[in-house]
Design a protein around this motif. Structure first.
Motif, short mmCIF file in Angstrom:
data_model
loop_
_atom_site.label_atom_id
_atom_site.label_comp_id
_atom_site.label_asym_id
_atom_site.label_seq_id
_atom_site.Cartn_x
_atom_site.Cartn_y
_atom_site.Cartn_z
N ALA A 80 0.85 -1.36 0.15
CA ALA A 80 -0.11 -0.10 -0.09
C ALA A 80 0.84 1.27 -0.07
O ALA A 80 0.36 2.52 -0.29
CB ALA A 80 -0.92 0.09 1.22
N THR A 81 2.14 1.12 0.37
CA THR A 81 2.91 2.43 0.36
C THR A 81 2.97 3.33 -0.74
O THR A 81 3.07 2.64 -1.82
CB THR A 81 4.44 2.08 0.79
N ASP A 82 3.16 4.41 -0.81
CA ASP A 82 3.07 5.33 -1.91
C ASP A 82 2.01 5.09 -2.79
O ASP A 82 2.43 5.13 -4.09
CB ASP A 82 4.43 5.41 -2.56
N THR A 124 2.28 1.83 -4.93
CA THR A 124 3.06 1.50 -6.11
C THR A 124 3.72 0.07 -6.07
O THR A 124 3.86 -0.43 -7.15
CB THR A 124 4.67 2.72 -5.83
N ALA A 125 4.15 -0.56 -4.93
CA ALA A 125 4.23 -1.85 -4.91
C ALA A 125 3.14 -2.88 -5.52
O ALA A 125 3.62 -3.85 -6.27
CB ALA A 125 4.99 -2.34 -3.62
N SER A 132 3.21 -2.27 -9.33
CA SER A 132 4.54 -3.00 -9.82
C SER A 132 4.47 -4.35 -9.85
O SER A 132 4.83 -5.05 -10.88
CB SER A 132 5.77 -2.37 -9.07
N LEU A 133 4.14 -4.85 -8.81
CA LEU A 133 3.70 -6.45 -8.72
C LEU A 133 2.75 -7.00 -9.96
O LEU A 133 3.15 -8.00 -10.25
CB LEU A 133 3.36 -6.98 -7.33
N ALA A 134 1.75 -6.45 -9.85
CA ALA A 134 0.58 -6.73 -11.00
C ALA A 134 1.41 -6.67 -12.13
O ALA A 134 1.17 -7.58 -13.05
CB ALA A 134 -0.59 -5.85 -10.66
N ALA A 135 1.95 -5.48 -12.80
CA ALA A 135 2.49 -5.29 -14.10
C ALA A 135 3.70 -6.51 -14.17
O ALA A 135 3.72 -7.02 -15.29
CB ALA A 135 3.14 -4.01 -14.32
#
Length: 865
Positions: A720-722, A725-726, A729-732
């Protein structure tokens, strides 16, 4: 004339007695002896008549008695002390408040809860476990919010016909007559949540709150005026209705439950949950609601929302029996989840994919709630070590290409809430000798100091209490079956407080084998009627209303117990509930359990009996498989490999008879000169010493906090940070890896360092040539998998070493190398694989994909010495 509507008028207490309402509305009284004693002192006779239900007690106590209590200074002092102690209990820091990096709150979803007999919202082990989970969370200060449904007719009350056939009754339940409060807005209006239905309709519900110590339990109730008659009945019965009805219950539990939590936190200011725990698949739709929240409120895509939700979700499976899993027709899911009803941002095709049985032998036409639950949770567990292994085998198809031991389903063995299930006399005895044992689970070795005569005295008193309770219940049952009091004088001599007593109680599906003891009825009779070493058995259990086979098993056992020759030694008690369960586990000398192994996920009743000084006689299944040591009871040999079910039952029944005759009864009646069964009491002490620290729910919940809740919270925070963002990124990254994975291959494997006679302690250098198909080296782990091999060259209990990239080869291929230590003698083998690698994974098997060599290469099998 029957009333057209039923409701409960609550007593208006005199001002000095109003604190009683605060005590009644917090279910901590159900496991707090001092508060129970206070209620009993209100009116001892009425307390017994109301079956220890304080809501009924205060509703029926006379005005004259209340007036008398307002002038009773001793009672008022006790009342003030009880209220003050409760307030301190629900606010003071406890074990959890001394931890760091733990979730601010955890949401716990279950379709049923066994908190107390006065709140009949449970059917069996799943609900009892959920109740113990919440009570223990309260004792340890774990900030759980429970979520369930309020069933207006509960499960069912059971009676027997004259012929011994189970009959079901659904007495109405009025929430105003239960220890519940309605969740309201600041202006007093009832909070509502709703779930979308086809054709633009809504399923509405109000939210009742049960105070379980310091844990709030939210119970959703669809019986509100805004609903159609059909929708009002959605929460009518636990596990009732047809397929559509069951689906609506589970939509309300999962989707409506998340919405109820949001409303509860908004109204009360309670911390929002960071972790969502799904107790079996019934509440699996909670994951869809969390995905919808991320999409509609945070602007994430479906795949991004899926990752954000998974990281903070825990799923516990409770059944090793496929028939125990809810499966719905896919067409029904399409009907209830689409763009025109529940959530247009959560497409039905993505929902269907989450519950699809994509594995071998899966049914393409069904939607599997457990499968969806596992795909929506990053952390999954079974409820005993054996059940974890069975679950990995059962659901291994969701992670194809991985060995069963690598399937990411762990286990946390269930425990029981001692203050609920252990007799006060036993608790007091233990606490006198072992300060802090019950609360902290430590110091059990000191059980050796407990005087054996005291243990035996208490055990005899508890056995007598069970006998008296059984006689009362048996008399009530026979009256319901049509017998007159004049015909029931024989019940006065049923059971004997000095005879070895077995308890046997459970739900009655076929795999629990209620009637295994009847395989040889003449032999069972001889055991019961042995003139020197008699045995008595108290049996209870309910069959599901739709389970005709289970009802026939009950009728078979009842017909046997009706035989005048043995009815004083064996009884069946109908309407198995928490109150009867407490009486049984406290009073029996031996808890008997004979399921078909390995179909008992855990089976906690034997734990409760053990904490009361009882011994176990059980098939090695569930918890007993991992904690039976040969001296804390008896393990019934299991003929697992018998191809013929009848042959298996015969073998295991014969083993049961032999154990009772030659071991259990012989030990119980082997008395020293002082009349004590010294060797029996040695086993009791050993049982308390070895099982005491293991079977407590405090141990269980500490395991959940350490192994599941804290890691899930950490994962959820990181994702959930930023602004997530994570998660984005992980989904992509996953989408890219999944798209390119078909191009990943292990082209060649070779090794060096092994001679014709490899030596233990030597090393083997393994090299692999890999094509990554467009992926980056950082996207994968290339591993050598090695260890002992079986007869079919399958690696057994393998180890893993990640190889290092050593060079690039023409054509985009890469070469990896690493060393393996030959750390075990005997048949040894290895292979190489490529798996996706990401620092946000909880398991290498998370994506369920792996690349393997096309055929075994390199070292041949041989003896490594």
């Amino acid at each position: 004339m029957k009333a057209i509507r039923r409701f409960t008028v609550r007593t208006v207490l005199p001002e000095p007695l109003q604190p009683l309402e605060e005590l009644v509305l917090n279910l901590r009284w159900s496991w707090h002896p001092e508060t129970l004693e206070l209620f009993q002192s209100v009116d001892p006779e009425l307390w017994e008549a109301t079956r220890h239900d304080p809501m009924r007690l205060l509703g029926e106590v006379s005005a004259e008695r209340l007036d008398a209590l307002t002038g009773d200074r001793r009672f008022l002092r006790a009342l003030g002390d009880a209220v003050e102690e409760l307030r301190e209990y629900v606010t003071a820091p406890r074990w959890y408040q001394g931890l760091s990096d733990v979730p601010a709150a955890i949401a716990y979803f279950s379709p049923e809860y066994g908190i107390a007999a006065a709140l009949p919202q449970y059917s069996g082990g799943l609900g009892i476990l959920a109740g113990d989970h919440l009570k223990t969370a309260s004792d340890l200060g774990v900030p759980i919010i429970g979520v369930g449904l309020l069933y207006r007719h509960g499960y069912f009350s059971q009676s027997l016909s004259a012929e011994g056939w189970q009959q079901e009754h659904y007495p109405p339940i009025d929430p105003d007559g239960l220890p519940l409060t309605l969740l309201r807005e600041q202006d007093g209006t009832a909070v509502r949540v709703s779930v979308g239905l086809p054709d633009g309709d809504r399923l509405n519900a109000q939210v009742w709150i049960a105070g379980v110590g310091r844990v709030p339990l939210l119970l959703l109730d669809s019986n509100v005026e805004e609903n159609s008659p059909a929708s009002r009945d959605v929460t009518d019965r636990l596990y009732g209705g047809g397929t559509d009805h069951r689906l609506l219950q589970e939509m309300l539990l999962g989707i409506g439950g998340v919405r109820a939590i949001r409303q509860f936190c908004r109204v009360t200011g309670h911390a929002a949950p960071e972790v969502f725990h799904t107790n079996e698949g019934h509440a699996g739709f909670l994951g869809l609601e969390r995905i919808r929240e991320y999409i509609d409120e945070q602007g994430l895509s479906f795949d991004e929302a899926l990752e954000a939700a998974r990281g903070g979700t825990v799923f516990t499976t409770h059944t090793p029996v496929p028939a125990g899993i809810d499966r719905f027709p896919r067409e029904l899911i399409k009907k209830y989840f689409g763009t025109d009803n529940e959530a247009s941002s959560v497409p039905s095709e993505r929902i269907l994919a989450l519950g699809a049985e994509t594995y071998e032998e899966g049914d393409p036409d069904v939607f599997n709630m457990a499968v969806m639950g596992m795909r929506l949770a990053q952390r999954v567990n079974g409820v005993s070590v054996l059940h974890g292994a069975v679950s990995r085998e059962m659901f291994g198809g969701l992670w194809p290409g991985f060995d069963t031991d690598e399937v990411p389903i762990g286990s946390i063995t269930n425990g029981v809430h001692a203050e609920t299930w252990v007799a006060p006399e036993m608790v007091d005895l233990v606490r006198q000798q072992l300060t802090g044992v019950v609360e902290d689970g430590e110091g059990w070795d000191a059980v050796a100091r407990v005087p054996e005569p005291e243990i035996w005295r208490i055990r005899r008193a508890l056995r007598e209490r069970l006998v008296l309770d059984a006689r009362r219940r048996l008399r009530e049952s026979w009256r319901q079956r049509g017998a007159s009091d004049a015909e029931l004088t024989w019940i006065d001599d049923v059971l004997d407080p000095d005879v070895l007593t077995f308890g046997f109680a459970r739900r009655v599906p076929s795999y629990k084998r209620l009637t295994l003891m009847l395989r040889d009825q003449e032999r069972l009779k001889s055991i019961l009627l042995d003139p020197e070493r008699p045995v008595q058995i108290i049996i209870a259990g309910k069959a599901h209303p739709a389970d005709e086979g289970g009802k026939r098993l009950i009728q078979d056992i009842v017909r046997f117990t009706d035989d005048p020759a043995v009815r004083h030694r064996i009884v069946f008690l109908p309407d198995y509930d928490m109150a009867l369960g407490q009486s049984l586990v406290q009073g029996c000398d031996v808890w008997m359990n004979n399921p078909l192994r390995p179909l008992e996920a855990c089976g906690t009743s034997g734990m409760k009996a053990a904490l009361n000084g009882g011994l176990n006689l059980s098939i090695r299944d569930g918890w007993w498989d991992e904690w039976s040591d040969g001296n804390n009871g008896w393990a019934i040999p299991s003929a697992d490999r018998a191809a013929d079910p009848d042959r298996r039952d015969d073998v295991e029944a014969n083993a049961l008879y032999e154990l009772i005759e030659d071991h259990v009864a012989a030990l119980f009646y082997d008395r020293a000169t002082d009349g004590l069964p010294r060797r029996w009491l040695e086993m009791v002490k050993h049982t308390l010493t070895t099982l005491g620290p293991k079977v407590l729910a405090g141990r269980m919940l500490r395991d959940y906090v350490r192994d599941l809740y804290a890691p899930a919270a950490a994962a959820g925070r990181r994702l959930a940070t930023d602004e997530h963002t994570a998660a984005k990124s992980l989904a992509a990254w996953k989408l890219r890896v999944a798209k390119l994975w078909p191009g990943v291959t292990v082209e060649h494997v070779e090794s060096s360092g092994a001679t014709q006679s490899p030596q233990l302690g030597g090393t083997l250098t393994v090299r692999a040539t890999v094509e990554l198909g467009g992926l980056e080296p950082s996207d994968v782990a290339v591993e050598v998998v090695y260890g002992r091999v079986g007869e079919t060259d399958t690696l057994v209990d393998p180890s893993y070493v990640e190889l290092t990239q050593v060079e690039n080869i023409e054509g985009g291929r890469l070469r990896y190398a690493g060393e393996v230590t030959l750390d075990r003698a005997g048949a040894f083998g290895y292979s190489v694989r490529v798996v996706p690698k990401h620092d946000l994974f909880a398991s290498r098997a998370e994506m369920g994909v792996v690349a393997l060599p096309p055929a075994p290469t390199g070292m041949t099998n041989g003896d490594l010495r």
